[in-house]
Design an enzyme around this catalytic site. Structure first.
Site, mmCIF file in Angstrom:
data_model
loop_
_atom_site.group_PDB
_atom_site.id
_atom_site.type_symbol
_atom_site.label_atom_id
_atom_site.label_comp_id
_atom_site.label_asym_id
_atom_site.label_seq_id
_atom_site.Cartn_x
_atom_site.Cartn_y
_atom_site.Cartn_z
ATOM 1 N N ARG A 102 0.831 -1.214 0.000
ATOM 2 C CA ARG A 102 0.000 0.000 0.000
ATOM 3 C C ARG A 102 0.861 1.257 0.000
ATOM 4 N NH1 ARG A 102 -2.334 0.097 6.158
ATOM 5 N NH2 ARG A 102 -0.582 -0.942 7.144
ATOM 6 N N GLY A 140 -4.880 -2.054 0.032
ATOM 7 C CA GLY A 140 -4.013 -0.951 -0.397
ATOM 8 C C GLY A 140 -4.250 0.345 0.362
ATOM 9 N N ASP A 266 11.136 -7.197 7.270
ATOM 10 C CA ASP A 266 10.643 -6.292 6.222
ATOM 11 C C ASP A 266 10.382 -4.892 6.784
ATOM 12 O OD1 ASP A 266 8.575 -8.111 7.412
ATOM 13 O OD2 ASP A 266 7.219 -6.646 6.548
HETATM 14 P P1 AMP Z 1 3.254 -4.281 8.093
HETATM 15 O O1 AMP Z 1 3.008 -5.308 9.138
HETATM 16 O O2 AMP Z 1 2.382 -3.070 8.190
HETATM 17 O O3 AMP Z 1 4.690 -3.943 7.950
HETATM 18 O O4 AMP Z 1 2.790 -4.945 6.711
HETATM 19 C C1 AMP Z 1 3.289 -6.166 6.226
HETATM 20 C C2 AMP Z 1 2.979 -6.301 4.756
HETATM 21 O O5 AMP Z 1 1.582 -6.231 4.531
HETATM 22 C C3 AMP Z 1 3.598 -5.240 3.871
HETATM 23 O O6 AMP Z 1 3.967 -5.862 2.673
HETATM 24 C C4 AMP Z 1 2.465 -4.271 3.654
HETATM 25 O O7 AMP Z 1 2.610 -3.544 2.478
HETATM 26 C C5 AMP Z 1 1.272 -5.206 3.599
HETATM 27 N N1 AMP Z 1 0.012 -4.544 3.993
HETATM 28 C C6 AMP Z 1 -0.381 -4.192 5.230
HETATM 29 N N2 AMP Z 1 -1.606 -3.633 5.211
HETATM 30 C C7 AMP Z 1 -2.011 -3.644 3.909
HETATM 31 C C8 AMP Z 1 -3.189 -3.217 3.229
HETATM 32 N N3 AMP Z 1 -4.217 -2.665 3.870
HETATM 33 N N4 AMP Z 1 -3.232 -3.384 1.899
HETATM 34 C C9 AMP Z 1 -2.216 -3.951 1.239
HETATM 35 N N5 AMP Z 1 -1.092 -4.380 1.809
HETATM 36 C C10 AMP Z 1 -0.981 -4.233 3.132
HETATM 37 MG MG MG Z 2 5.907 -2.973 6.947
#
Ligand code: AMP
Ligand code: MG
Length: 506
Positions: A102, A140, A266
């Site tokens: 996103r 997203g 990540d």
């Molecule tokens: P995070 O835990 O926020 O670091 O997210 C882990 C992964 O999930 C990353 O690749 C983010 O881009 C993806 N992600 C989290 N929330 C969303 C969302 N609402 N839409 C698309 N991808 C998401």
């Molecule tokens: Mg992240």
């Protein structure tokens, strides 16, 4: 009669022009795409300090074009928007491909202050600007609640002097997105010299693509660590430098009681920045086992675990870099920089927090003195930030000023015993009250982003009152200043805040 539009109206914004350093990488590293518009966006918050980094005055915040550009509804000149691919270990398990699900990178621009970037460029990224090929099950989007938290915490960390991605703005829209309940969508505009993660390297290692792995390492070295190119083994030097930066960052987090909540590889910056704010928290009643992320049932990312996890993550990066470095021994040698770098940084920060100068022969006694204070805070459930701030008020001789600190501790006599030892230690270096207090107040913040403060700002913003976002931003930009008019914002959490839970939902 038609109104004459002043020629200056959009001048600053229409002059903005982006380059695309990341897009010089091979096509496999990203997907070019456009942000998905949000209907009728409005500005929720913006940082004049961050605008200044890219040469914008805060006057642009009143310009509707600012909101359009930083929601992704219009394109900045020169921008080639893209989303990057990366992978990562999540909660200790290999998760395979993730990527910017996103986030959309708009491009990069000259950073006004060289301190904000190693190569003089800073990248601008929209978070929550629509689906990408890496969205997997996600929509997203990002919700207003988590976007305000990321915006405020980025700038709070910058105010604390801790390396972090920065946040230019939050924009919102009435468009609904589904989480546990329906919420409205928002976009955070983030800035960093690079958003490359440990997981960006792991991605090519696990995909057996050594040529891409090397291209990425060379890109990072050339753009962000050019001095390391002179070393015999630049890849080893890169691992060592990232390891040291990460270790130092962990010490900085521990020293202010910051908990990231989701230290997956990540979310680890190759530049040693705090990145990807989600279910973070600041320590309140001190408990080293505190878990700020409600979703983290095992406590993998608890306060106490953060330094170990920082090391674990560097180990994951080391595995990915081994083919470039050449030998296990050289890789181990770079990785072994972690523990000493962490200990040195933590010891330095703790001496500053306690207002003590390291003295020869005192190292182990100082360590004990610090540990005892942390033990006392834990036993008494004393507030981390208050305890250190109030410690900075006491004099070398007993005085009524002790009471502010003593009030936070149930067992006052235990604290008094500790204070006796502390005062002896102050005497050992003939500490001057005024000088020490002044110095301690520059490292022990009065104001941190407590969950309840963020919550109040969020609830007001959900009713379209953005004043609290602006007030908090202003206070947290200068967390060490007394700001007596804002004393209330340094208060302990109210009872209702005990029920607050933050999770990965964002
Ligand atoms: P995070 O835990 O926020 O670091 O997210 C882990 C992964 O999930 C990353 O690749 C983010 O881009 C993806 N992600 C989290 N929330 C969303 C969302 N609402 N839409 C698309 N991808 C998401
Ligand atoms: Mg992240």
């Amino acid at each position: 009669m038609t109104a004459i539009t002043p020629v200056t109206e959009h001048a600053e914004l229409t002059k903005l022009s982006l380059a695309n350093q990341f897009a010089q990488l091979p096509a496999a590293f990203f997907t070019e795409l456009q942000a998905t518009s949000l209907p009728e966006p409005y500005l929720v918050g913006a940082s004049a300090k961050v605008a200044d980094i890219i040469g914008l005055s805060s006057a642009v915040f009143d310009d509707g074009l600012f909101t359009e550009l930083f929601t992704g509804n219009q394109i900045i000149d020169g921008s080639k928007p893209l989303s990057a691919v990366y992978s990562g270990h999540q909660f200790g398990v290999w998760a395979g491909q993730l990527g910017d699900g996103r986030a959309i990178l708009l491009g990069d621009i000259a950073a006004k202050n060289i301190a904000d970037s190693a190569n003089g460029r800073i990248e601008i990224q929209l978070k929550g600007a629509g689906m990408t090929p890496y969205s997997r099950m996600g929509d997203g989007r990002a919700v207003l609640r988590s976007s305000i938290r990321e915006f405020l915490c980025s700038e709070a960390m910058a105010g604390l002097g801790i390396p972090t991605s920065r946040a230019l703005s939050v924009t919102g829209s009435d468009q609904y997105v589904m989480r546990e309940t329906p919420e409205t969508a928002a976009v955070v505009t983030r800035l960093a010299p690079s958003f490359i993660r440990f997981g960006s390297f792991e991605h090519w290692y696990y995909n057996n693509a050594p040529e891409h792995l090397q291209t990425l390492a060379d890109f990072v070295l050339n753009n962000y660590y050019p001095a390391l190119l002179k070393q015999d083994n630049p890849y080893q030097a890169l691992l060592q430098e990232v390891t040291q930066r990460t270790a130092k960052l962990m010490a900085q987090w521990q020293a202010v009681g910051f908990m990231h909540g989701v230290m997956n590889t990540d979310n680890m910056s190759i530049l040693g920045l705090t990145l990807d704010y989600g279910p973070f928290g600041f320590m309140e009643a001190f408990n080293p086992n505190h878990i700020c992320n409600h979703t983290d049932t095992q406590g993998r990312y608890s306060y106490r675990m953060q330094p170990k996890i920082g090391h674990w993550n560097c180990h994951a990066l080391a595995q990915a870099l081994l083919p470039l470095i050449g030998t296990v021994d050289d890789t181990q040698a770079a990785l072994s920089a972690y523990q000493p770098a962490y200990q040195e940084a933590l010891d330095h920060l703790l001496h500053l927090k306690f207002g003590l100068t390291p003295l020869s022969g005192h190292a182990s006694a100082d360590g004990k003195l610090f540990d005892q204070f942390f033990d006392l805070m834990q036993k008494n459930g004393a507030d981390f930030t208050h305890s250190f701030r109030h410690l900075s008020h006491i004099n070398i001789d007993k005085s009524a000023l002790d009471d502010q600190l003593r009030d936070g501790f149930l067992d006052r006599s235990a604290l008094d015993l500790w204070l006796e030892q502390y005062r002896q230690r102050l005497q050992a270096e003939q500490s001057n009250d005024q000088t020490r207090q002044h110095a301690m107040q520059k490292v022990n913040p009065k104001y941190i982003l407590r969950n309840y403060l963020a919550q109040i700002a969020i609830e007001k913003a959900q009713k379209k009152d953005y004043s609290e976002v602006a007030t908090l931003l202003q206070i947290l930009e200068n967390p060490f200043d007394e700001q007596a008019e804002h004393d209330d914002y340094a208060a302990l959490p109210p009872d209702w805040a005990r029920e607050l839970e933050v999770s990965c939902s964002s």
